[in-house]
Design an enzyme around this catalytic site. Structure first.
Site, short mmCIF file in Angstrom:
data_model
loop_
_atom_site.label_atom_id
_atom_site.label_comp_id
_atom_site.label_asym_id
_atom_site.label_seq_id
_atom_site.Cartn_x
_atom_site.Cartn_y
_atom_site.Cartn_z
N ASP A 8 0.95 -1.29 0.03
CA ASP A 8 0.08 -0.01 -0.17
C ASP A 8 0.90 1.25 0.00
OD1 ASP A 8 -2.52 1.56 0.51
OD2 ASP A 8 -1.92 1.73 2.57
N ASP A 10 0.12 4.91 0.96
CA ASP A 10 -0.21 5.72 2.14
C ASP A 10 -0.07 5.13 3.51
OD1 ASP A 10 -1.06 8.44 1.07
OD2 ASP A 10 -2.21 6.76 0.17
N ASP A 167 -1.81 -0.93 5.69
CA ASP A 167 -1.86 -0.45 7.28
C ASP A 167 -3.29 -0.46 7.74
OD1 ASP A 167 -2.07 1.82 5.50
OD2 ASP A 167 -1.61 3.03 7.34
#
Length: 227
Positions: A8, A10, A167
């Site tokens: 991912d 961000d 996250d």
């Protein structure tokens, strides 16, 4: 055994929170409001414009003002994509080791491609990344598996041999739906929902160094086969 890694963007590959916070604070300044601390909006960064507007203005997607505010956010953010955005400490070393091991790695994010690609370029990774998939690349973004499957296919690696690292809980949901092993970036933003321990991932790594060790252990079978 793992043969490729997808990240991912961000909160996993890069700390984009400072520039996301800058954007909503520019919006607040336009309205005569005091800026909000980055720590207030940081948990919402992985939810993009929707999360940032909710955190900074307490305006949800159902609010009549939301569509215009979303467009304002996207326009402002497009001019501030990589001012203070940086790779997380230790991530450069991890990427170096993946490259040295000839293990392809890519990025799958719900950020639009028109934002994700310039960020990756500004971070100096454009020539190294095997694939970049944005939230608008496929018909459905995460938590659906489409973007992860698309990325694995582009790298020529089966989904079951591709590790996804994210996250947010929807990262785990997308990976599970795609049949991929998945690890939570415990150093990331993590949202405002249940703790990562309840997301049913294969592991939680609290730094890129821990993630590197996890990947090394997961590829030891392959290394042993080569020796």
């Amino acid at each position: 055994m793992i043969k490729a890694v997808l990240f991912d963007l961000d909160g996993t590959l890069a700390d984009t929170a400072p520039d996301m916070a800058r954007t909503v604070n520019a919006m607040r300044t336009r309205r005569g409001l005091a800026p909000v601390a980055a720590e207030i909006v940081r948990p919402y960064v992985s939810k993009g414009a929707r999360g940032m507007i909710l955190a900074a203005f307490e305006i949800a997607a159902e609010h009549p003002e939301y569509p215009a505010m979303r467009e304002e956010f996207l326009a402002l953010y497009g001019d501030n994509l990589c001012v203070d955005t940086r790779l997380f400490p230790g991530m450069e070393a991890l990427l170096d080791r993946l490259d040295a091991a000839a293990m392809p790695w890519g990025v799958v994010t719900n950020k639009f491609e028109r934002f994700a690609r310039p960020i990756i370029a500004d971070l100096g990774l454009a020539a190294r990344v095997a694939v970049v998939v944005g939230g608008d690349t496929c018909a459905r973004a995460k938590p659906f598996p489409d973007s992860l499957l698309h990325a694995a296919q582009a790298m020529g690696v089966s989904a079951t041999r591709t590790l996804y690292v994210g996250d947010d809980e929807r990262d785990v949901q997308a990976a599970r739906a795609a049949g991929m092993p998945v690890v939570v970036a415990g150093y990331g933003y993590l949202g405002d929902g249940p703790p990562p321990a309840l997301w049913k991932a294969d592991g939680v790594c609290n730094s890129p160094a821990e993630l590197e060790a996890w990947i090394r252990d997961a590829t030891s079978e392959r290394a042993g086969a080569v020796q």
